[in-house]
Write a protein that holds these residues in place. Structure first.
Motif, short mmCIF file in Angstrom:
data_model
loop_
_atom_site.label_atom_id
_atom_site.label_comp_id
_atom_site.label_asym_id
_atom_site.label_seq_id
_atom_site.Cartn_x
_atom_site.Cartn_y
_atom_site.Cartn_z
N ALA A 97 7.36 -12.32 -3.46
CA ALA A 97 5.91 -12.18 -3.30
C ALA A 97 5.60 -11.36 -2.05
N PHE A 98 6.24 -11.68 -0.95
CA PHE A 98 5.98 -10.95 0.30
C PHE A 98 6.29 -9.47 0.11
N CYS A 99 7.42 -9.18 -0.52
CA CYS A 99 7.83 -7.77 -0.68
C CYS A 99 6.94 -7.04 -1.68
N GLU A 100 6.48 -7.72 -2.72
CA GLU A 100 5.52 -7.08 -3.62
C GLU A 100 4.28 -6.68 -2.82
N GLY A 101 3.86 -7.56 -1.93
CA GLY A 101 2.71 -7.24 -1.10
C GLY A 101 2.96 -6.00 -0.27
N VAL A 102 4.15 -5.91 0.32
CA VAL A 102 4.48 -4.73 1.13
C VAL A 102 4.42 -3.47 0.28
N LEU A 103 5.07 -3.53 -0.88
CA LEU A 103 5.18 -2.32 -1.69
C LEU A 103 3.84 -1.91 -2.29
N LEU A 104 3.06 -2.91 -2.72
CA LEU A 104 1.78 -2.59 -3.36
C LEU A 104 0.71 -2.25 -2.32
N GLY A 105 0.71 -2.95 -1.20
CA GLY A 105 -0.26 -2.65 -0.14
C GLY A 105 0.01 -1.30 0.49
N GLY A 106 1.28 -0.89 0.49
CA GLY A 106 1.64 0.40 1.09
C GLY A 106 1.40 1.58 0.16
N TYR A 107 1.04 1.30 -1.10
CA TYR A 107 0.85 2.37 -2.09
C TYR A 107 -0.25 3.35 -1.63
N ARG A 108 0.01 4.61 -1.86
CA ARG A 108 -1.04 5.62 -1.64
C ARG A 108 -0.97 6.68 -2.71
N PHE A 109 -2.10 7.23 -3.07
CA PHE A 109 -2.16 8.34 -4.02
C PHE A 109 -2.88 9.49 -3.35
N ARG A 110 -2.19 10.61 -3.24
CA ARG A 110 -2.81 11.74 -2.53
C ARG A 110 -2.56 13.01 -3.31
N ILE A 111 -3.53 13.88 -3.25
CA ILE A 111 -3.35 15.23 -3.78
C ILE A 111 -3.56 16.17 -2.61
N ARG A 112 -2.56 16.97 -2.30
CA ARG A 112 -2.59 17.80 -1.10
C ARG A 112 -2.21 19.23 -1.43
N SER A 113 -2.68 20.16 -0.59
CA SER A 113 -2.40 21.57 -0.84
C SER A 113 -0.95 21.92 -0.51
N SER A 114 -0.34 21.17 0.40
CA SER A 114 1.06 21.43 0.69
C SER A 114 1.85 20.14 0.46
N PRO A 115 3.16 20.26 0.32
CA PRO A 115 3.96 19.08 0.02
C PRO A 115 3.68 17.96 1.02
N ASP A 116 3.56 16.77 0.51
CA ASP A 116 3.24 15.61 1.32
C ASP A 116 4.48 15.20 2.11
N GLU A 117 4.35 15.27 3.43
CA GLU A 117 5.53 14.96 4.22
C GLU A 117 5.50 13.58 4.84
N ALA A 118 4.60 12.72 4.34
CA ALA A 118 4.54 11.37 4.88
C ALA A 118 5.89 10.68 4.70
N VAL A 119 6.30 10.00 5.75
CA VAL A 119 7.58 9.30 5.72
C VAL A 119 7.29 7.84 5.40
N PRO A 120 8.07 7.24 4.51
CA PRO A 120 7.80 5.83 4.19
C PRO A 120 8.04 4.93 5.39
N GLY A 121 7.28 3.85 5.44
CA GLY A 121 7.57 2.81 6.41
C GLY A 121 8.70 1.93 5.92
N GLU A 122 9.19 1.09 6.79
CA GLU A 122 10.29 0.22 6.38
C GLU A 122 10.07 -1.17 6.96
N VAL A 123 10.24 -2.16 6.13
CA VAL A 123 10.16 -3.54 6.59
C VAL A 123 11.54 -4.15 6.50
N GLN A 124 12.00 -4.66 7.61
CA GLN A 124 13.29 -5.33 7.62
C GLN A 124 13.03 -6.83 7.58
N LEU A 125 13.65 -7.45 6.62
CA LEU A 125 13.31 -8.83 6.31
C LEU A 125 14.43 -9.77 6.72
N LEU A 126 14.07 -10.73 7.55
CA LEU A 126 15.02 -11.79 7.87
C LEU A 126 14.65 -13.01 7.02
#
Ligand code: BES
Ligand code: MN
Ligand code: ZN
Length: 508
Positions: free
Chosen positions: A138-167
């Protein structure tokens, strides 16, 4: 210099999970484990309802005061997703400390917490957190779904994904949870992408091509029915609704067939790639959101793409009835009588009630040709469902109590929630037609627009146990909210995957 987070729990799974599915996500999760996390930008410490922090020994050691004293000094309520933020210095780095509300640690609360964490660690940031023995999926679904973005850009999208390290105090369960969450997160992201895509680039054939691309290599056969085949086979609803567009309709048939299937489920999705209303034209304000009118069909495609990864044991056939509803000289008209698959005549009174016409063909085809044990359809069908239930609940109609109950339970577990509505037969006479066997909408009548649409669909499922999900409300969100992001939500993907993974019984 790496930030040391303490005791080793398990060998590390790999810094990033392999990219399941067709789509890179904006957030990644490492199910961790090792004593050494990579340098983290954020440390998130869960705070429960009432302000008690989760035990988190490796992280605690880094704090300037105990987590409970920090939570107290911020007056943190522990409400899911609530964040109080400060900064500490570790070696030569500035590390942000987030006190992250996890509420009652229910799946819904953990999803919301994960989503808020993802919003804070977008764009290449790394967060580390410890969720104890609690629900990693559940926690990880939240991370993945909350982090979702949809963008249309004139140049390639260079956004770098975030990372959650889970203990986790239960690393084996956490690894399994991260794995399932990643499969589900991929599928929901695919469903959102399909519905967020503007209609200029979203013809029925495009949707078919995407279905092929998204399910490629995932144990699914795809058959795309062309307009001529549809016409020759009697799909009069799809052909009529699609007739106003220069981009012809398609039926997209996706088949998942595991060895020794336990039962056969057909999923039918509304795939209106744009709903202008047709000759019964919508006003601009209602029309401008109608690129998402294929959200049900998008969810069906996304679900089919994840069945093999989840090891679903039922045979599942997806039918996406795809058409563009446009006004033109070749469009179908109010007053037309069409012939649905199987031959039933239907009087068309309003070309904006197009969804039920394309669904009726697919339902009748499923019953006649596929003989499934159960049918579930999903559709952005009526504004009335949205008025009644808002953005949280989809309207559920079912001819079988056990099917309804298992779907409601899957909804509560998955976060895609359903509210059962009545198939009130007393309203059925308002669909009587003087010229055809049935009309698709009432001439005048009891209101109950969502119920009437369901009653119309019921005419096409014979005795097959059937459920109908009207997702006009929760199919899109007006703003980011927990694991939902503004725009298409992918509603139904989590629900149906959860339901199918629980292996629906043969008897409905
Ligand atoms: N796609 C719409 C329903 C809809 C409305 C979805 C708002 C999402 C948000 C559907 O095709 C439609 O136009 N339904 C009509 C039916 C009416 C003409 C009987 C409606 O709900 O107004
Ligand atoms: Mn419409
Ligand atoms: Zn529509």
């Amino acid at each position: 210099m790496p930030l040391t987070v303490g005791a080793s729990l398990l060998p590390r799974l790999g810094s990033r999970l392999p990219p399941f599915g067709p789509r890179p996500l904006e957030a990644y999760i490492s199910a961790i484990t090792s004593g050494e996390a990579e340098p983290a930008d954020l440390i998130a410490i869960g705070v429960q309802d009432g302000g008690a922090p989760l035990a988190c020994a490796p992280l605690d050691a880094l704090l300037p005061a105990s987590a409970s004293r920090l939570a107290e000094s911020y007056g943190h309520s522990g409400k899911p997703g609530e964040i109080a933020e400060s900064a500490i210095s570790v070696a030569d780095r500035v590390v942000r400390v987030l006190l992250l509300g996890v509420g009652d640690l229910s799946a819904g609360a953990l999803r919301r917490a994960g989503a808020e964490l993802a919003r804070r660690c977008a764009d290449g940031k790394t967060a580390v957190t410890d969720i104890g023995e609690h629900d990693a999926q559940a926690f990880c679904e939240g991370v993945l779904l909350g982090g979702y973005r949809f963008r249309i850009r004139s140049s390639p999208d260079e956004a770098v994904p975030g990372e959650v390290q889970l203990l986790s105090a239960d690393p084996e369960a956490a690894v399994a949870g991260v794995h399932r969450a990643t499969i589900v997160g991929q599928a929901v992201a695919a469903a959102r992408d399909l519905a967020n895509t503007p209609s200029a680039g979203k013809s029925p054939q495009w949707l078919a091509d995407e279905a092929i691309r998204i399910t490629a290599g995932r144990g699914v056969d795809v058959r795309v029915w062309a307009e001529e085949e549809l016409a020759a086979s009697g799909f009069g609803g799809l052909v009529a609704v699609g007739s106003g567009s220069v981009r012809p309709p398609r039926l997209i048939e996706l088949s998942y067939q595991p060895p020794d299937p336990t039962s056969h489920v057909v999923l039918v999705g509304k795939g209106i790639t744009f709903d202008s209303g047709g000759l019964s034209l919508k006003p601009t304000d209602s029309m401008k959101l109608m690129k998402t009118d294929m959200a049900g069909g998008g969810a069906v495609i996304a679900v089919l793409s994840a069945l093999a990864d989840l090891g679903v044991s039922a045979r599942v056939t997806g039918l996406v009835a795809a058409a563009e509803n446009m006004p033109s000289g070749s469009a179908y008209r109010p007053g037309d009588v069409i012939s649905q698959y199987g031959g039933r005549s239907v009087e068309v009174l309003n070309t904006d009630a197009e969804g039920r016409l394309v669904l009726a063909d697919a339902l009748a085809y499923a019953v006649a040709r596929l003989a499934p044990d159960q049918i579930v359809d999903i559709a952005t069908l009526t504004g009335a469902a949205r008025v009644a239930l808002g953005g949280v609940y989809a309207a559920l109609y079912a001819t079988s109590d056990s099917l309804a109950n298992s779907l409601v339970a899957a909804g509560e577990a998955s976060g895609d929630r359903l509210w059962r509505m009545p198939l009130e037969s007393g309203y059925r006479p308002s669909l009587d037609s003087p010229v055809a066997e049935i009309a698709h909408v009432a001439r005048s009548g009891p209101g109950a627009g969502s119920i009437l649409a369901a009653l119309f669909l019921r005419e096409f499922v014979a005795a097959t146990p059937w459920a109908h999900l009207d997702i006009a409300g929760p199919g899109r969100a007006g703003a980011d909210d927990g694991e939902l992001t503004k725009g298409a939500t992918g509603f139904g993907t989590r629900l149906l995957l959860t339901w199918l993974a629980g292996t629906p019984e043969r008897a409905g």
